[in-house]
Motif scaffolding. Sequence first.
Motif, mmCIF file in Angstrom:
data_model
loop_
_atom_site.group_PDB
_atom_site.id
_atom_site.type_symbol
_atom_site.label_atom_id
_atom_site.label_comp_id
_atom_site.label_asym_id
_atom_site.label_seq_id
_atom_site.Cartn_x
_atom_site.Cartn_y
_atom_site.Cartn_z
ATOM 1 N N GLU A 40 0.837 -1.193 0.000
ATOM 2 C CA GLU A 40 0.000 0.000 0.000
ATOM 3 C C GLU A 40 0.881 1.255 0.000
ATOM 4 N N ASP A 41 0.793 2.087 1.041
ATOM 5 C CA ASP A 41 1.533 3.343 1.060
ATOM 6 C C ASP A 41 2.768 3.286 1.953
ATOM 7 N N GLU A 42 3.192 2.079 2.302
ATOM 8 C CA GLU A 42 4.305 1.946 3.241
ATOM 9 C C GLU A 42 5.350 0.980 2.703
ATOM 10 N N ALA A 43 6.601 1.233 3.036
ATOM 11 C CA ALA A 43 7.697 0.346 2.662
ATOM 12 C C ALA A 43 8.398 -0.168 3.912
ATOM 13 N N PHE A 44 8.703 -1.444 3.915
ATOM 14 C CA PHE A 44 9.486 -2.072 4.972
ATOM 15 C C PHE A 44 10.892 -2.291 4.423
ATOM 16 N N VAL A 45 11.896 -1.789 5.130
ATOM 17 C CA VAL A 45 13.281 -1.875 4.665
ATOM 18 C C VAL A 45 14.104 -2.623 5.708
ATOM 19 N N ALA A 46 14.805 -3.661 5.255
ATOM 20 C CA ALA A 46 15.646 -4.446 6.157
ATOM 21 C C ALA A 46 17.060 -4.517 5.602
ATOM 22 N N GLU A 47 18.025 -4.438 6.491
ATOM 23 C CA GLU A 47 19.414 -4.617 6.100
ATOM 24 C C GLU A 47 19.913 -5.954 6.656
ATOM 25 N N LEU A 48 20.638 -6.692 5.811
ATOM 26 C CA LEU A 48 21.124 -8.023 6.149
ATOM 27 C C LEU A 48 22.641 -8.051 6.061
ATOM 28 N N ASN A 49 23.259 -8.835 6.943
ATOM 29 C CA ASN A 49 24.714 -8.983 6.873
ATOM 30 C C ASN A 49 25.088 -10.217 6.058
ATOM 31 N N ASP A 50 26.356 -10.601 6.094
ATOM 32 C CA ASP A 50 26.829 -11.707 5.256
ATOM 33 C C ASP A 50 26.323 -13.066 5.722
ATOM 34 N N GLU A 51 25.762 -13.136 6.934
ATOM 35 C CA GLU A 51 25.143 -14.375 7.401
ATOM 36 C C GLU A 51 23.620 -14.312 7.286
ATOM 37 N N LEU A 52 23.137 -13.308 6.559
ATOM 38 C CA LEU A 52 21.717 -13.064 6.338
ATOM 39 C C LEU A 52 20.955 -12.851 7.638
ATOM 40 N N GLU A 53 21.636 -12.276 8.595
ATOM 41 C CA GLU A 53 20.982 -11.828 9.821
ATOM 42 C C GLU A 53 20.447 -10.421 9.599
ATOM 43 N N VAL A 54 19.267 -10.164 10.117
ATOM 44 C CA VAL A 54 18.678 -8.837 10.000
ATOM 45 C C VAL A 54 19.331 -7.933 11.044
ATOM 46 N N VAL A 55 20.038 -6.908 10.561
ATOM 47 C CA VAL A 55 20.764 -6.025 11.478
ATOM 48 C C VAL A 55 20.053 -4.692 11.670
ATOM 49 N N ASP A 56 19.074 -4.402 10.806
ATOM 50 C CA ASP A 56 18.345 -3.146 10.962
ATOM 51 C C ASP A 56 17.052 -3.214 10.165
ATOM 52 N N THR A 57 15.985 -2.625 10.719
ATOM 53 C CA THR A 57 14.718 -2.537 9.990
ATOM 54 C C THR A 57 14.133 -1.139 10.186
ATOM 55 N N THR A 58 13.506 -0.627 9.147
ATOM 56 C CA THR A 58 12.807 0.654 9.218
ATOM 57 C C THR A 58 11.546 0.564 8.377
ATOM 58 N N ARG A 59 10.625 1.493 8.649
ATOM 59 C CA ARG A 59 9.430 1.639 7.814
ATOM 60 C C ARG A 59 9.378 3.060 7.290
ATOM 61 N N GLU A 60 8.962 3.181 6.043
ATOM 62 C CA GLU A 60 8.902 4.490 5.409
ATOM 63 C C GLU A 60 7.573 4.651 4.688
ATOM 64 N N LEU A 61 6.981 5.807 4.778
ATOM 65 C CA LEU A 61 5.813 6.110 3.964
ATOM 66 C C LEU A 61 6.281 6.357 2.540
ATOM 67 N N ILE A 62 5.651 5.669 1.609
ATOM 68 C CA ILE A 62 6.094 5.781 0.218
ATOM 69 C C ILE A 62 5.979 7.195 -0.297
ATOM 70 N N ASP A 63 4.937 7.932 0.127
ATOM 71 C CA ASP A 63 4.764 9.319 -0.318
ATOM 72 C C ASP A 63 5.895 10.209 0.150
ATOM 73 N N ASP A 64 6.590 9.774 1.234
ATOM 74 C CA ASP A 64 7.664 10.599 1.776
ATOM 75 C C ASP A 64 9.008 10.340 1.113
ATOM 76 N N ILE A 65 9.023 9.321 0.230
ATOM 77 C CA ILE A 65 10.266 8.936 -0.413
ATOM 78 C C ILE A 65 10.405 9.724 -1.718
ATOM 79 N N SER A 66 11.424 10.517 -1.805
ATOM 80 C CA SER A 66 11.615 11.319 -3.022
ATOM 81 C C SER A 66 11.990 10.437 -4.178
ATOM 82 N N VAL A 67 11.466 10.718 -5.346
ATOM 83 C CA VAL A 67 11.712 9.911 -6.540
ATOM 84 C C VAL A 67 12.871 10.530 -7.320
#
Length: 305
Positions: free
Chosen positions: A278-305
């Motif tokens: 919908e109008d939201e993005a889930f962003v996850a960062e993974l390391n070399d062992e595919l562990e999730v080291v960071d997660t954020t949520r962003e409103l898509i409308d707030d993301i500059s194109v």
Amino acid sequence: MTDDPLDTDAAFSLLADETRVRILEELGAATASPETGIPRLSYADLKSRVDVRDSGRFNYHLTKLVGNYVAKEDEGYRLRWPGLVLYRTLVAGHLTDEAEPAVDRFAVGTDCHRCGDSLEAHSYETLFRIRCRACDATYTDVYVPTHGLVDRDRSGILAAVHRRSRTILDSMVSGQCPWCARDVTPEIHEHDGSLPSLHDARDLDPYAVYHCTDCTGFQYVPVSRCLLYHPATVAFYHDHGLDLTEIPAWELPWAVTDDATTVLASDPWRFRVRIELEDEAFVAELNDELEVVDTTRELIDDISV
């Protein structure tokens, strides 16, 4: 009767006789009851069920099983855990499935994320595949016992394939082999012109391989696939009124391609995966062992194109 462990040859030879197989089947059938738990069958009852008149022959084969697969107790005979594994293997057809397709090819109702053609479901020898017939992209390739597909309509078959695939990969991603229970860690591979399955034409670069070095079981997946089982991703879908555990992977482009994945670094590996709902993005960062080291949520409308 012995409690000594069997060597490999002896273990396999136990299944070479029909009477021993019948003993396992009858004890297993008696065990398969939540009301009775693990019942014991008396000698006479077990012999009657197996339907062997020659007591000497019956005793000989029963003795071969006692100690390793069958327990002899005051109340009677019962299957030990290895015997239950054998019984369930027989029921599932792991040792007897024929190579002929058990399910006719049919469309699954999802378009290929690579070429846009229709995905199809079909069985190949002992594997069940969700695959694009036009471009050969393969999105699910998993062993499903034909016993688990009997008397199911197409939607039931797809649900069974989804659950089977999710169970296996969930175990792999969590670090345990689903077949032998040994430790599994992911390895990141760069695309070198072909994937581990020559039947798969997806352009995954890089991709992850979960490989058990003890029993050789393995699965290869896009690096983003591990997020299917992460609580933060499940919560993201839940917040949007969706149950991620019930959605087949082949319906999720981000989980079966690398389109949503950005390689941030390669030595060591680091990835960013962005999933939109919908109008939201889930962003996850993974390391070399595919562990999730960071997660954020962003409103898509707030993301500059």
